[in-house]
Scaffold this motif. Structure first.
Motif, PDB file in Angstrom:
ATOM      1  N   TYR A  87       0.843  -1.192   0.000  1.00  9.15           N
ATOM      2  CA  TYR A  87       0.000   0.000   0.000  1.00  9.15           C
ATOM      3  C   TYR A  87       0.884   1.251   0.000  1.00  9.15           C
ATOM      4  O   TYR A  87       2.032   1.193   0.455  1.00  9.15           O
ATOM      5  N   PRO A  88       0.358   2.375  -0.465  1.00 12.71           N
ATOM      6  CA  PRO A  88       1.112   3.619  -0.330  1.00 12.71           C
ATOM      7  C   PRO A  88       1.434   3.897   1.141  1.00 12.71           C
ATOM      8  O   PRO A  88       0.606   3.667   2.021  1.00 12.71           O
ATOM      9  N   ARG A  89       2.625   4.379   1.382  1.00 11.42           N
ATOM     10  CA  ARG A  89       3.048   4.646   2.764  1.00 11.42           C
ATOM     11  C   ARG A  89       2.267   5.802   3.372  1.00 11.42           C
ATOM     12  O   ARG A  89       1.997   5.820   4.575  1.00 11.42           O
ATOM     13  N   GLY A 107       6.572  10.965 -11.472  1.00  9.01           N
ATOM     14  CA  GLY A 107       5.423  10.609 -12.304  1.00  9.01           C
ATOM     15  C   GLY A 107       4.744   9.316 -11.914  1.00  9.01           C
ATOM     16  O   GLY A 107       4.073   8.691 -12.745  1.00  9.01           O
ATOM     17  N   LEU A 108       4.890   8.904 -10.656  1.00  6.87           N
ATOM     18  CA  LEU A 108       4.248   7.674 -10.176  1.00  6.87           C
ATOM     19  C   LEU A 108       2.977   8.011  -9.408  1.00  6.87           C
ATOM     20  O   LEU A 108       2.973   8.909  -8.563  1.00  6.87           O
ATOM     21  N   TYR A 109       1.903   7.270  -9.695  1.00  3.00           N
ATOM     22  CA  TYR A 109       0.607   7.511  -9.056  1.00  3.00           C
ATOM     23  C   TYR A 109      -0.011   6.184  -8.603  1.00  3.00           C
ATOM     24  O   TYR A 109       0.314   5.118  -9.121  1.00  3.00           O
ATOM     25  N   ALA A 110      -0.935   6.276  -7.651  1.00  3.21           N
ATOM     26  CA  ALA A 110      -1.663   5.105  -7.161  1.00  3.21           C
ATOM     27  C   ALA A 110      -3.146   5.427  -7.092  1.00  3.21           C
ATOM     28  O   ALA A 110      -3.540   6.490  -6.610  1.00  3.21           O
ATOM     29  N   VAL A 111      -3.972   4.497  -7.552  1.00  4.08           N
ATOM     30  CA  VAL A 111      -5.419   4.664  -7.477  1.00  4.08           C
ATOM     31  C   VAL A 111      -6.031   3.330  -7.047  1.00  4.08           C
ATOM     32  O   VAL A 111      -5.611   2.269  -7.500  1.00  4.08           O
ATOM     33  N   GLY A 112      -6.997   3.412  -6.117  1.00  3.85           N
ATOM     34  CA  GLY A 112      -7.642   2.192  -5.648  1.00  3.85           C
ATOM     35  C   GLY A 112      -7.022   1.603  -4.398  1.00  3.85           C
ATOM     36  O   GLY A 112      -7.265   0.438  -4.081  1.00  3.85           O
ATOM     37  N   PHE A 113      -6.262   2.412  -3.660  1.00  3.93           N
ATOM     38  CA  PHE A 113      -5.617   1.931  -2.439  1.00  3.93           C
ATOM     39  C   PHE A 113      -6.050   2.737  -1.210  1.00  3.93           C
ATOM     40  O   PHE A 113      -5.322   2.814  -0.233  1.00  3.93           O
TER      41      PHE A 113
END
Length: 429
Positions: free
Chosen positions: A366-368, A380-386
């Motif tokens: 998971y994202p920290r 340029g890194l992204y997270a969606v749905g966490f």
């Protein structure tokens, strides 16, 4: 925007480092917009929001369809546990004729229509093996493999991780698992209780899936027992004539979280009784506070509790070990069972393929940084749905990601010049 596409597609066309990188793989493609990994609701929502802002994207999906978790790994009776207005993706609502709690097939139909409306065509059957940022050229390099073993490398400025919280089944460690001899499966392989009619089935896990699988087994004349390994909040799906979730969101606009929790517990006690009497002990923290701190979702009862009260579903403690067609529990009792269903949830698989140390935790994938700040990383890194907040959290992150990428896209395209389109795949294809 077509002109911008052509200009950005040829980025670094005459840069020798970039050209060498493109030649380093037998099949290599430069993607002018972001690469999105995962074609579930998170990936579709992000692609649609980007498309609406004029930014193209490429979605890589290891399965052969959109929303593979919903289409391939969920049971037949599944419905959305929250009202449809809290589960809509950005820019497109559910059809007016859908019920308050759409069925599994209705939700899949909605997602396929969503992809069609925005012209989203994922690259199916491509499993991402590795994604790593190349600081030499300032791009992400994403390696994938197809079903026939064919490799591909994508080079992109932005990478969106949309594989979500439910990428891989989580299997518990149980002593002597191999000795049971009967049917042992995760809920990802469970479709219906029809095949378990008349059988004694042990369901491990008392979340929404475990509770609903037990109910489904009852409906097909099976004899289910439910392993409750931890404390759990069980709330009615609706209270005071409206959805419990919707009522909670409304109350939170006016009252502090702990007062809303107290209200929910009082009403739940009046409607459901003391669940501890039936082996379902509530946590010390209220349902909303616990959700915020740990991400643990309360169970929204759709009829299972009545079956527990009537004795049609037996509640059992944690498993100590398995024997031949039997289970020994930690209270010393042993019972015979024909099958075991593991409703033990899912986990992120990000650490297995994303090679970076800053944004995502190697421990749980998971994202920290907690919600609402976990959607953006570096380079340029992204997270969606966490977000641990379901489809509502997904939609919020998708909108923010598209806005952020569009801003960068607009800044970069100001400095581009027209050119003749370049074929980025090698001549060996």
């Amino acid at each position: 925007m077509e002109r911008c596409w052509r200009e950005i597609e040829g980025k670094q066309a005459h840069d020798p480092i970039f050209v060498d990188m493109m030649k380093s793989s037998s099949r290599c493609l430069y993607v002018p917009g972001p690469v999105i990994v995962g074609a579930g609701p998170s990936g579709l929502a992000t692609a649609a929001c980007l498309k609406e802002k004029g930014v193209p994207s490429v979605i890589l999906e290891r399965s052969n369809c959109v929303a593979s978790l919903w289409q391939l790994k969920t049971y037949d009776r599944l419905r959305l546990h929250l009202p449809k207005q809290f589960c809509e993706l950005p820019l497109m609502g559910f059809p007016g004729g859908f019920p308050t709690y759409p069925s599994k097939q209705q939700f899949v139909d909605y997602l396929e229509a969503y992809a069609g409306k925005f012209g989203i065509r994922p690259r199916f059957n491509e499993t991402v093996l590795q994604a790593e940022y190349d600081r030499t050229v300032g791009f992400w390099r994403v390696r994938s493999v197809g079903v026939k073993g064919e490799g591909m490398e994508y080079v992109c400025r932005w990478l969106v991780v949309a594989t979500g919280e439910n990428a891989e089944a989580m299997l518990p460690e149980v002593e002597a698992m191999g000795e049971f001899g009967g049917d042992v499966r995760h809920t990802s392989s469970y479709k219906s209780g029809r095949e378990f009619g008349g059988k004694r089935v042990l369901v491990v896990g008392c979340g929404n899936s475990g509770m609903e699988v037990c109910l489904d087994l009852c409906c097909h004349n099976a004899k289910p027992s439910l392993v409750v390994r931890d404390t759990v909040h069980v709330l009615p799906q609706e209270m005071l004539g409206t959805s419990t979730f919707g009522l909670s969101m409304w109350l939170l606009k006016w009252l502090p979280l702990r007062l809303v929790d107290r209200f929910l517990l009082i009403v739940s006690r009046l409607m459901l009784g003391d669940t501890a009497r039936f082996g379902l002990v509530r946590p010390k923290l209220g349902p909303l506070e616990l959700k915020n701190l740990s991400g643990k979702t309360p169970v929204l009862d759709v009829g299972t509790l009545a079956k527990i009260k009537s004795g049609d579903i037996k509640v059992r403690p944690s498993i100590k070990s398995l024997k031949r067609h039997a289970v020994e529990f930690i209270d010393g009792k042993t019972e015979k069972f024909d099958a075991i269903i593991l409703a033990t949830g899912y986990k992120s698989n990000v650490p297995s393929w994303l090679k970076e140390q800053e944004m995502f935790s190697e421990k749980d994938g998971y994202p920290r940084r907690p919600f609402p700040n976990g959607w953006k990383g570096e380079c340029g890194l992204y997270a969606v749905g966490f977000t641990k907040r379901g489809l509502l959290g997904t939609s919020m992150d998708a909108v923010k990601i598209a806005h952020d990428i569009q801003r960068c896209w607009a800044d970069e395209t100001k400095h581009r010049l027209p050119f003749t389109p370049l074929m980025h795949q090698s001549s060996s294809q």
